[in-house]
Every structure is written in C-alpha cells, then in structure tokens.
Design an enzyme around this catalytic site. Sequence first.
Site, PDB file in Angstrom:
ATOM      1  N   ASP A  82       0.858  -1.174   0.000  1.00  0.00           N
ATOM      2  CA  ASP A  82       0.000   0.000   0.000  1.00  0.00           C
ATOM      3  C   ASP A  82       0.906   1.239   0.000  1.00  0.00           C
ATOM      4  OD1 ASP A  82      -2.455   1.508   0.395  1.00  0.00           O
ATOM      5  OD2 ASP A  82      -1.757   1.811   2.448  1.00  0.00           O
ATOM      6  N   ASP A 103      -0.143   5.096   0.803  1.00  0.00           N
ATOM      7  CA  ASP A 103      -0.345   6.116   1.839  1.00  0.00           C
ATOM      8  C   ASP A 103      -0.284   5.488   3.223  1.00  0.00           C
ATOM      9  OD1 ASP A 103      -0.970   8.897   2.353  1.00  0.00           O
ATOM     10  OD2 ASP A 103      -2.069   8.777   0.458  1.00  0.00           O
TER      11      ASP A 103
HETATM   12 MG    MG Z   1      -2.751   3.211   3.479  1.00  0.00          MG
END
Ligand code: MG
Length: 342
Positions: A26, A28
């Site tokens: 992932d 962010d």
């Molecule tokens: Mg995230």
Amino acid sequence: MSQAVRTRPEGSGQPLSEAYDTALLDLDGVVYAGGHAIAHAVDSLAVARTGGMHLAYVTNNALRTPDAVAEHLTELGIPTGADDVITSAQAVARLISEQVPAGARVLVIGGEGLRVALRERGLTPVESADDDPAAVVQGYGGPDLTWGRFAEASYAVARGVPWFASNTDLTIPSGRGIAPGNGAAVEVVRIATGREPQVAGKPLPPMHKETIIRTGAERPLVVGDRLDTDIEGAFNGGVDSLLVLTGVTDGAQLLAAPPQHRPTYVDADLRGLLTGQPEVTVGSDGFRCGGFTATAGADRLELEGEGEPLDGLRALCAAAWSAAGDGSCGLDGGKALARLGL
Ligand SMILES: [Mg+2]
C-alpha cells in the site's frame, strides 16, 4: 471463507523479504504520507529489492495513472516502473470490460487514471449521460470534480445503466486534514438514485485479482496500514499480510480486530520486511513474546516483563485475539499499551 481463525501473529525464521517473492505494498501510510517518504521506507525497500524481492504498489486511489505514481515514487528515491503500480482504476476497468461489449462507451466521473485504464481495456470514456454509455464509473476525481458530474452520473444510473466504483474509501488524507474520498462521492449518487454500484478496490476480490494478474506473484505478502482495506483484502484473497504502524492503525484498533482484520505479522515500519518475526508462544502464565507475557483478565489485558515494545504488542494481540475468538476483543488494553508507548 473457510480459513482458520487467527489467534496470534505468526513467527518467521527467515526475513520476510526472503520468505515471500513479492511485496504488494500500500502507498499512503506505508511508503509515503503527505508527499514525503515515511521513515525507513526508502532504505528498507532498496535492501529488499536488492535481495531479490519483487516490489509492487497497490493503491485504491484511481486519480493518478500508474506512470504518475511511479514517477512520484522514483522522485522519493524508490525507483519504480509503471508496470509495478496497480490501481483500483485498472481493477474497475477490467471488471467493466467483463460485463459490456468490446469498445463500449463508459461515462467517467473521475480523473485521468480512470480514462487511461478504460482505454487500456479497449473501452471508450465519455463525459455525458446523453452519450449512450453502457456503464458509469466513479473514481476519486480530486478537488476539481464539480457537482454537475454527480448529476451526470445520476441521470445514467437512475435509468438503469450499470454503475461501477473504483473504491469506496470514505475519506482521503491530505496535507491539511481529512477530505471526502471516492466513497463519499459514491454516497451522493447512491442517495440520489437509490441504486448500488459494483466496487473493485481493496478489500474486494477484483483488486486482488488485478494485482495477482499484473505481478505474477506466487508467494505474495500484502503490506499495509489499514485493517479494513489492506489486511481485509489480504484475508479475502487468502494471502499473508504485514501490518505497519506508520499509518492509520493504532495498537488499540489492532487488539480489537475481528478475524478478517488480523494481520499475519505486525511491525513498526518497513524495516519489518528485512527481519524474521518472533514467535508468540503459549505458556501456563500467558502468551509470551520476547521479554513480555500477556494475559486476558476479567475486564482488561495485562502485560508483564520488559523488552522491545513490538514484542509486547505481539503478546497482547495473542491474548486479545484468543479471548475474542471469532469476535472482537472488548477488553481494555489501554494501560498495557501505554506501558509500551504504543
Ligand atoms: Mg494506506
């Protein structure tokens, strides 16, 4: 889902970067936050890649193209090609292409990432409900998406045109706070039309399918910061996961996690890719990890011992998840977490 209920984090004798062939990362809260690289991300990813681990980046944000995301990562010091970025725009474009005729027109409410992904699947992005679209797709459009675009979606959706959403994250972090995400925009059209979209993004299977098709991963490890997208997506795909504590999840949320939100491993940050993971063992006095022993009391979690705070958290996870079984632990872990500074 027929998986056994996880009741403690697992151990690994090998560094995770050697035990798994591909990291599905992932972005962010894991690699960057607010445009800046997260501490230890750049160095840890460089070591993992040099050691032979394939790194791929998996994002629910449909606004930017893979090219733009790869360029951003490369600027941060993480050399990345567009082929190593998988977006929910790509996943939703594949989902649409499986349900409409080749070359069909698709009304786009969103950004360039969606248009590029649709063209990649041979579909034709259009801008108006009057363009006779075969589908409507909604993805995060950034701050310039106007109210009229939601009206355009609503006209088509209300007359029965199939409706798709790249993802339904209600919020999106910005440098200035929490902003409405695509899920909030989808709610606007849902309220106006009373209809339901098909959704592609994490934690749903279309996103996982897109990621596996594009990376060819055989032993993937999902790495994320959110329990209800990254970790649940890994659970739904039957894939192991590493939760890092550099994003939105805190210790209390982890201890209260229901089975589908329990990661295989937990670590502070991406340095966790480069090390083995300690075992949590069960003794007569409780769940042990490193120098810590955790137990579930009548109304709260208890923690004894000294050592690495992450080992204390792993022992607490075992005590909380074992007590909760296939539910969610309601015991108070606040005092134990405060001891660990977590
Ligand atoms: Mg995230």
